[in-house]
Write an enzyme that holds these catalytic residues in place. Structure first.
Site, PDB file in Angstrom:
ATOM      1  N   CYS A 170      74.739  25.975  14.472  1.00  0.00           N
ATOM      2  CA  CYS A 170      74.584  26.616  15.787  1.00  0.00           C
ATOM      3  C   CYS A 170      75.669  26.154  16.747  1.00  0.00           C
ATOM      4  O   CYS A 170      75.600  25.053  17.301  1.00  0.00           O
ATOM      5  CB  CYS A 170      73.197  26.313  16.346  1.00  0.00           C
ATOM      6  SG  CYS A 170      72.923  27.047  17.965  1.00  0.00           S
TER       7      CYS A 170
ATOM      8  N   CYS B 190      74.485  25.623  20.346  1.00  0.00           N
ATOM      9  CA  CYS B 190      73.748  24.356  20.545  1.00  0.00           C
ATOM     10  C   CYS B 190      74.697  23.160  20.530  1.00  0.00           C
ATOM     11  O   CYS B 190      74.578  22.256  21.345  1.00  0.00           O
ATOM     12  CB  CYS B 190      72.727  24.128  19.429  1.00  0.00           C
ATOM     13  SG  CYS B 190      71.833  25.575  18.911  1.00  0.00           S
ATOM     14  N   ASP B 191      75.597  23.129  19.562  1.00  0.00           N
ATOM     15  CA  ASP B 191      76.330  21.889  19.284  1.00  0.00           C
ATOM     16  C   ASP B 191      77.830  21.942  19.583  1.00  0.00           C
ATOM     17  O   ASP B 191      78.505  20.913  19.518  1.00  0.00           O
ATOM     18  CB  ASP B 191      76.141  21.512  17.795  1.00  0.00           C
ATOM     19  CG  ASP B 191      74.675  21.265  17.464  1.00  0.00           C
ATOM     20  OD1 ASP B 191      73.943  20.807  18.360  1.00  0.00           O
ATOM     21  OD2 ASP B 191      74.251  21.536  16.326  1.00  0.00           O
TER      22      ASP B 191
END
Ligand code: NDP
Length: 312
Positions: free
Chosen positions: A136, A139-140
């Site tokens: 992701c 997200c990261d």
């Protein structure tokens, strides 16, 4: 309520499931929630979550899911660490069978079984999970700002992840296993027009390199059979997701990939009293906060359904 028929049963324990539980419990529906085999869902394999509103310092994914659960239980959600393995939606009372063979009867059911990222299946991928390996970028990606990263895949997800990362990273290496991408033309064009995305055609991953963190990947060109090493500190696998909806396929409309189709502007499905939320029905946004939003919608839809049927 008849003693053995629940008002509302929730299948799944990610942000959608627990949010549905919080709302259903506060509406006095005394929800029963089945966690499934991955309690907490995809956030359990994430480290820092920095994009969920309300946590200015960020929060670890597993801690966030523990908080979601605690909040749901505070309002008397009954949580069971079991899978539902069979469903029967043929009548007004749904019948859900647990892995131990127990039959649960319920007037309404909320599906929040989520989706699982597909992985390459390499040992090094497992070893370096959350130590540079992620599925992701939203997200990261931020953790790799200013560093080189690799994205694997040739579909729309990979194209989207690569263009997202290209705004943060000096070079994004996109590994495509064929000599063309599966992504839509417009997404391909976006990739080609982004100067710092370097596409490696006919390229597959042999091994992700690093011990405590990713330092690169050994790759092979499957046309020339030549191996090489690409240096990078982030390795993003973007080869698709699979919604966890197999047990519902005989009952519901789904798209080709298995995402449940809900009625516009609601979480209603074609089965009365059955609602779908989170990644099991969302192929587009797939964020914790959007999953939580549709979990809330599903609980409100269930409550209104039960009221309209004069069950509550
Ligand atoms: P897709 O199934 O469309 O693409 C998967 C990609 O990963 C393919 O290029 C495939 O290669 C590659 N792949 C699969 N397995 C491996 C492997 N083991 N090693 C290397 N590469 C591999 O998945 P997506 O998640 O990209 O998209 C799913 C659906 O969601 C699509 O319908 C897409 O259009 C949609 N979507 C839409 C978005 C949007 O509109 N903004 C954003 C994201 C997704 P190959 O082509 O060789 O099979």
């Amino acid at each position: 309520m008849s003693d053995d028929i629940r008002y509302c049963t929730i299948i799944g324990s990610g942000p959608a499931g627990y949010t549905a539980a919080i709302y259903a419990a506060r509406a006095n529906l005394k929800p029963l929630l089945f966690t499934g085999k991955e309690p907490g869902g995809q956030l359990m394999i994430t480290t820092d979550v920095e994009n969920y509103p309300g946590y200015p310092e960020g929060i670890m994914g597993p801690q966030m899911m523990a908080d979601f659960q605690k909040q749901a239980e505070r309002f008397e959600t009954e949580v069971r660490y079991e899978m539902i393995t069979e469903v029967d939606f043929s009548g007004p009372v749904h019948v859900l069978t647990t892995e131990s063979g127990e039959k649960i009867k319920t007037y309404s059911t909320i599906i929040s079984t989520g989706a699982s990222a597909k992985w390459l299946g390499l040992e090094s991928e497992v070893k370096l999970m959350n130590k540079g390996v992620s599925a992701c970028a939203v997200c990261d990606g931020f953790f790799y700002k200013g560093q080189e990263v690799i994205v694997v895949g040739g579909g729309d997800t990979a194209a989207e992840e690569a263009t997202y990362l290209a705004k943060l990273c000096p070079t994004v290496h996109l590994l495509v296993r064929r000599d063309e991408m599966r992504a839509s033309k417009i997404m391909q064009k976006r990739v080609m027009n982004t100067k710092n995305i370097q596409v490696h055609w006919n390229t597959e991953t042999v091994e992700i390199l690093g011990e405590e963190g990713v330092i690169g990947a050994k790759v092979i060109n499957n046309k020339t059979n030549t191996e090489s090493v690409i240096d990078a500190s982030g390795f993003f696998v973007a080869i698709g997701h699979k919604p966890n909806t197999d047990i519902f396929k005989d009952w519901l409309d789904m798209d080709e990939a298995g995402y449940i189709i809900t009625k516009p502007d609601s979480t209603k499905t074609k089965v009365e009293g059955l609602f779908a939320s989170g990644d099991a029905q969302d192929n587009i946004y797939r964020q914790a906060v959007t999953a939580a939003g549709t979990g809330c919608m599903a609980a409100l839809d269930a409550e209104r359904y039960l009221a309209a049927k004069e069950i509550i």
